[in-house]
Design a protein around this motif. Structure first.
Motif, PDB file in Angstrom:
ATOM      1  N   VAL A 213     -44.842 -25.211 -86.060  1.00 28.25           N
ATOM      2  CA  VAL A 213     -45.057 -24.015 -85.263  1.00 28.25           C
ATOM      3  C   VAL A 213     -43.710 -23.301 -85.079  1.00 28.25           C
ATOM      4  O   VAL A 213     -42.680 -23.946 -84.889  1.00 28.25           O
ATOM      5  CB  VAL A 213     -45.681 -24.356 -83.902  1.00 28.25           C
ATOM      6  N   GLY A 214     -43.752 -21.961 -85.078  1.00 24.82           N
ATOM      7  CA  GLY A 214     -42.535 -21.171 -84.905  1.00 24.82           C
ATOM      8  C   GLY A 214     -41.921 -20.750 -86.219  1.00 24.82           C
ATOM      9  O   GLY A 214     -42.405 -21.083 -87.312  1.00 24.82           O
ATOM     10  N   LEU A 215     -40.827 -19.997 -86.114  1.00 19.29           N
ATOM     11  CA  LEU A 215     -40.148 -19.485 -87.299  1.00 19.29           C
ATOM     12  C   LEU A 215     -39.505 -20.633 -88.066  1.00 19.29           C
ATOM     13  O   LEU A 215     -38.699 -21.386 -87.517  1.00 19.29           O
ATOM     14  CB  LEU A 215     -39.077 -18.481 -86.887  1.00 19.29           C
ATOM     15  N   PRO A 216     -39.872 -20.796 -89.328  1.00 16.77           N
ATOM     16  CA  PRO A 216     -39.299 -21.910 -90.102  1.00 16.77           C
ATOM     17  C   PRO A 216     -37.783 -21.787 -90.238  1.00 16.77           C
ATOM     18  O   PRO A 216     -37.243 -20.692 -90.414  1.00 16.77           O
ATOM     19  CB  PRO A 216     -39.993 -21.773 -91.457  1.00 16.77           C
ATOM     20  N   THR A 217     -37.137 -22.918 -90.149  1.00 15.17           N
ATOM     21  CA  THR A 217     -35.694 -22.997 -90.381  1.00 15.17           C
ATOM     22  C   THR A 217     -35.431 -24.109 -91.378  1.00 15.17           C
ATOM     23  O   THR A 217     -36.356 -24.838 -91.781  1.00 15.17           O
ATOM     24  CB  THR A 217     -34.941 -23.280 -89.075  1.00 15.17           C
ATOM     25  N   VAL A 218     -34.187 -24.259 -91.764  1.00 14.54           N
ATOM     26  CA  VAL A 218     -33.847 -25.320 -92.712  1.00 14.54           C
ATOM     27  C   VAL A 218     -34.153 -26.679 -92.103  1.00 14.54           C
ATOM     28  O   VAL A 218     -34.694 -27.588 -92.765  1.00 14.54           O
ATOM     29  CB  VAL A 218     -32.363 -25.216 -93.113  1.00 14.54           C
ATOM     30  N   ALA A 219     -33.836 -26.831 -90.805  1.00 10.66           N
ATOM     31  CA  ALA A 219     -34.073 -28.121 -90.143  1.00 10.66           C
ATOM     32  C   ALA A 219     -35.557 -28.444 -90.061  1.00 10.66           C
ATOM     33  O   ALA A 219     -35.986 -29.570 -90.383  1.00 10.66           O
ATOM     34  CB  ALA A 219     -33.458 -28.106 -88.750  1.00 10.66           C
ATOM     35  N   THR A 220     -36.371 -27.476 -89.629  1.00 11.59           N
ATOM     36  CA  THR A 220     -37.811 -27.736 -89.501  1.00 11.59           C
ATOM     37  C   THR A 220     -38.439 -27.985 -90.861  1.00 11.59           C
ATOM     38  O   THR A 220     -39.314 -28.847 -91.007  1.00 11.59           O
ATOM     39  CB  THR A 220     -38.502 -26.551 -88.812  1.00 11.59           C
ATOM     40  N   CYS A 221     -37.985 -27.240 -91.876  1.00 13.12           N
ATOM     41  CA  CYS A 221     -38.520 -27.475 -93.215  1.00 13.12           C
ATOM     42  C   CYS A 221     -38.132 -28.850 -93.729  1.00 13.12           C
ATOM     43  O   CYS A 221     -38.917 -29.521 -94.419  1.00 13.12           O
ATOM     44  CB  CYS A 221     -38.014 -26.396 -94.177  1.00 13.12           C
ATOM     45  N   LEU A 222     -36.921 -29.281 -93.394  1.00 13.09           N
ATOM     46  CA  LEU A 222     -36.478 -30.601 -93.834  1.00 13.09           C
ATOM     47  C   LEU A 222     -37.324 -31.697 -93.184  1.00 13.09           C
ATOM     48  O   LEU A 222     -37.719 -32.669 -93.834  1.00 13.09           O
ATOM     49  CB  LEU A 222     -35.000 -30.776 -93.478  1.00 13.09           C
ATOM     50  N   PHE A 223     -37.634 -31.521 -91.888  1.00  4.90           N
ATOM     51  CA  PHE A 223     -38.496 -32.491 -91.211  1.00  4.90           C
ATOM     52  C   PHE A 223     -39.890 -32.515 -91.842  1.00  4.90           C
ATOM     53  O   PHE A 223     -40.489 -33.579 -92.016  1.00  4.90           O
ATOM     54  CB  PHE A 223     -38.606 -32.154 -89.726  1.00  4.90           C
ATOM     55  N   ARG A 224     -40.415 -31.358 -92.167  1.00  2.92           N
ATOM     56  CA  ARG A 224     -41.758 -31.285 -92.723  1.00  2.92           C
ATOM     57  C   ARG A 224     -41.841 -31.958 -94.085  1.00  2.92           C
ATOM     58  O   ARG A 224     -42.854 -32.572 -94.423  1.00  2.92           O
ATOM     59  CB  ARG A 224     -42.180 -29.832 -92.891  1.00  2.92           C
ATOM     60  N   GLN A 225     -40.779 -31.822 -94.881  1.00  2.00           N
ATOM     61  CA  GLN A 225     -40.823 -32.327 -96.248  1.00  2.00           C
ATOM     62  C   GLN A 225     -40.326 -33.768 -96.385  1.00  2.00           C
ATOM     63  O   GLN A 225     -40.453 -34.340 -97.460  1.00  2.00           O
ATOM     64  CB  GLN A 225     -39.997 -31.405 -97.156  1.00  2.00           C
TER      65      GLN A 225
END
Length: 838
Positions: free
Chosen positions: A621-633
């Motif tokens: 949720v929220g604007l994707p960032t490098v950190a959030t994308c890294l957690f997701r992947q």
């Protein structure tokens, strides 16, 4: 006799005339220093007729030119005014010799007369100290005559000041070193006309020019000035040159008729005319005969204030007449001087008149000028100031050269080149204007756009705008009285201006003729860059149809205030709390049979990643960032795969205990001795780590944007443009594990009830497999934000399936049926299973 023979004979006759110098001009005033004046008292626009008749032209046989006589009177007035003043040239008397040049027919004879000394022009190697008859020459009025005269005067550097020749070729000081002008050049006249057209939005014009050097040069200059201004010439025509005395021939009549026909057929309604005034009499008569009306006629300076043409009152019904001319500078006392008869009568020459020569006779000049006195007075004496200031410029130069003071001047010989140097340096005020010459010998006199009026109670040439040569700006000072209904500004455009956001598509060869086409969505029109092509918006921007700029696309991502996000958040919170409760319950009852049958320590290997997975859900949720994308992947796939792996290994272990242990006791021994379940889980997780790392190396975790296919105004921001292939590759292992877990669970469906988890595992694995396949299928056909919502929802539901589907029944048994959570109960279940198998 051929043309070359006739020309030789003509030159011979001319030299014969020169051998017996012409008489002193009837317009002669004796003085210490003489000024030569060249004026057009009679006009013949052909100018070369005498070459075909072997006869010196008779000037008085041509049309009398009112303005020429008026300018000649201005020179007389200026000289007499200076002589009557004691401050400028005290003790010095200026004189003059003024000759009729008959427009262009009589240029060479007068200039040779001015250059002669005692009726003789010697051939010398050095003319530095040669003293000609006059110290300076004023005139003539047209560029062709000026260039002819200047070519002779340059030999002696005899100063020549012209008052109305505007050709820019005269600025060339290498050809005309002794030539100066008391007005602005053709460049400024044409620029003022162009700015007038720009001001009123006229971009579709007609140009009519005389078939001479004046017409050709000015039309070429206009064409050059129009380039880059989006003003087009519909067509250009040469006006036929009339015969002597304006007699219209059949050929000329047909030619003029053809030109007027083109005017009537054209959609252009602005006509620019570069021509001497005498060429236009027959033309305007033809315009009136054919009743061509509704045009805007823009006059060049050669006929903009011509009183004879203006006296043709029928012209008022064919349109609006505008013209470019010099600024009006009233000269006090000149109007009275012009019509004042000479008290002493005309001076008589001491020499007998030579018949057949072009002399200073003008029997009708005074009477004709007197009849035009009213219009000349009301018009403001525009060009007159050019002659007036030229005489004063010579007088100021003589003042400096003769070292004059308040009492007198030194009596010395004045050489032409000395006087020329002083004239170039003059700088003095005269009737509100500063008289000085630039490096090219021009005087930056302001110009005016005038409109012809036929109300004789006011100025017939009313000023409507002014143009400054120094700033090159046009300032409108008065509203024009148009010939249109409601006094609307006439329209002269090949195509109407396009509306905002419309590009031009050329029609034909003229850039002013075009169609207007709307710019499509996603493109915009930048008129400063290109009016003929719509520019594509940058990838992060969009535009509507017919936009002139792009706006930023709205970034679309999953936000907290949206309903789907709230539902997923509630489910995530429920799953997290249930998993946390399960973890506490299993910790509290770790040694009980239910926990041990569920996997014992392996349960915590499943519950802890489940909690972490629930905690990772908010990164969706929220604007994707490098950190959030890294957690997701990385973090979430590893946590979920750990859970699936433990369930699969647990299903395989149950089958091993009850079916394979008796059949393969050695393999089962190795399985237990070497911690087969944990090694299997570790190997599968290691494989998952390799897959995740490979996916990261292939697909960067940096957020990227892509256009929403359903709404181009929206940019979908996601973690990776290739997330589909990466997701498929990453979930491939999980799908394989789910199939294996389903297979093992189905094989052990007949195991004892307390150990039989087949229906729960089967349900979990079936749900995960179906939901994953459905998600991948959905992502292959849809590209909106809903993909992120569906991905998150499926992920949370799969986590809940594990939390509630696998661990839920066991917690229920521990909390609500403690009697079943005993070793005796489990032993009885095993004995019953064994007896049934036997």
């Amino acid at each position: 006799m051929g043309p070359w023979a006739r020309m030789v004979c003509s030159l011979f006759l001319l030299l014969q005339v020169l051998a017996e110098p012409a008489e002193n001009s009837d317009f002669h005033l004796a003085g210490d220093y003489l000024l030569g004046g060249l004026f057009t008292l009679h006009a013949n626009v052909k100018g070369t007729v005498h070459l075909y008749y072997l006869k010196v032209p008779q000037c008085k046989e041509y049309e009398m030119k009112v303005l020429g006589y008026n300018l000649m009177q201005a020179m007389r007035f200026a000289v007499e005014e200076i002589n009557n003043q004691s401050s400028l040239l005290p003790g010095v008397l200026l004189g003059y010799e003024m000759i009729d040049v008959c427009y262009v027919s009589n240029n060479i004879h007068p200039v040779l007369y001015f250059m002669a000394q005692d009726d003789f022009l010697p051939i010398q190697a050095d003319y530095t100290y040669y003293v000609p008859r006059v110290v300076a020459v004023i005139g003539p009025d047209n560029s062709e005559s000026v260039s002819t005269v200047a070519s002779f005067l340059s030999l002696l550097l005899l100063p020549q000041i012209t008052y109305s020749a505007i050709s820019d070729q005269l600025r060339d000081k290498r050809r005309f070193p002794a030539l100066l002008r008391t007005m602005s050049g053709a460049k400024h006249h044409v620029e003022a006309i162009v700015k007038l057209m720009v001001h009123y939005g006229w971009n579709w014009i007609i140009v009519l020019v005389s078939n001479d050097e004046y017409g050709r040069d000015n039309s070429q200059l206009l064409t050059e000035r129009l380039s880059g201004r989006d003003i087009c010439i519909a067509f250009q025509e040469l006006l036929p040159t009339p015969q002597n005395n304006q007699e219209e021939t059949l050929e000329e009549h047909q030619r003029l008729g053809a030109i007027v026909d083109k005017l009537q057929q054209s959609t252009a309604r602005v006509v620019v005319v570069f021509s001497p005034d005498l060429v236009l009499h027959n033309f305007f008569q033809e315009v009136l005969r054919r009743n061509f009306t509704g045009a805007v006629w823009i006059a060049s300076e050669s006929w903009a204030i011509d009183p004879v043409l203006h006296n043709f009152t029928e012209l008022h019904r064919i349109g609006t007449f505008l013209g470019i001319t010099t600024q009006s500078v009233p000269i006090p006392g000149f109007s009275e001087f012009r019509v004042r008869r000479w008290q002493a009568g005309l001076p008589h020459s001491s020499r007998p008149s030579q018949e057949g020569t072009c002399n200073q006779e003008c029997d009708t000049c005074f009477n004709t000028t007197e009849s035009f006195n009213t219009i000349l007075t009301l018009s403001g004496e525009r060009v007159v100031y050019g002659v007036y200031s030229a005489v004063y410029a010579v007088a100021h130069a003589l003042h400096s050269l003769l070292r004059c003071d308040q009492t007198g001047c030194s009596n010395r010989t004045v050489y032409p080149w000395q006087l020329l140097q002083e004239i170039r340096k003059v700088n003095f005020p005269l009737l509100g204007h500063q008289i000085k010459f630039d490096t090219e010998g021009d005087m930056a006199m302001p110009l005016e756009i005038i409109q012809w009026q036929w109300d004789m109670t006011q100025n017939p040439f009313q000023s409507i705008a002014s143009y400054s040569p120094t700033t090159e700006k046009l300032e409108v000072i008065k509203v024009v009285s148009w010939h249109t209904p409601n006094n609307m500004v006439p329209v002269s455009m090949c195509s109407k201006s396009c509306q905002s956001g419309q590009k031009k598509k050329s029609v034909g060869i003229h850039p002013c003729c075009f169609e207007c086409i709307d710019c499509l969505p996603g493109t915009y029109l930048n008129q400063t860059a290109d009016e003929y092509d719509c520019q594509v918006c940058p990838s992060n921007k969009w535009s509507h149809r017919s936009d002139t700029s792009c706006f930023h696309r709205r970034l679309a991502f999953l936000e907290w205030h949206e309903a789907p996000t709230i539902i997923v958040a509630v489910l995530t919170l429920l799953g997290f709390l249930s998993t946390l409760v399960t973890l506490l319950v299993f910790w509290r009852h770790f040694q009980t049979p239910v926990v041990r049958s569920a996997g014992g320590p392996m349960c915590f290997l499943m519950l802890v990643p489940l909690l972490v997975a629930y905690m990772v859900v908010p990164v969706y949720v929220g604007l994707p960032t490098v950190a959030t994308c890294l957690f997701r992947q990385t973090l979430f796939p590893l946590c979920f795969t750990t859970c699936i792996t433990c369930i699969t290994v647990r299903s395989f272990q149950i089958v091993c205990v009850f079916k394979m242990a008796s059949r393969l006791p050695r393999a089962y021994g190795y399985w237990l001795r070497y911690h087969g379940p944990y090694i299997s889980v570790l190997c599968i997780i290691a494989l998952k780590v390799v897959i995740v790392v490979g996916n990261l190396l292939t697909n960067s975790p940096n957020p990227t944007t892509r256009t929403d296919p359903d709404d181009p105004q929206i940019m979908i921001i996601s973690c990776n443009p290739n997330y589909r292939s990466g997701l498929l590759f990453s979930t491939g292992l999980d799908l394989v594990l789910s199939v294996l877990g389903f297979s093992f669970a189905y094989t052990g469906k007949e195991l004892p009830t307390s150990y039989n988890e087949a229906k729960f595992i089967t349900l979990n694995m079936t749900f995960y497999f179906i939901s994953s396949v459905a998600l991948i299928t959905f992502m292959s056909v849809y590209n909106g934000v809903l993909v992120t919502i569906m991905e998150l929802l499926v992920t949370v539901l799969n986590l809940l399936a594990i939390s509630l589907g696998y661990f839920g029944p066991k917690c229920f048994t521990i909390l609500f049926y403690p009697e079943r959570n005993t070793q005796a109960y489990f032993n009885s279940m095993i004995q019953g299973y064994t007896m049934r198998k036997e």
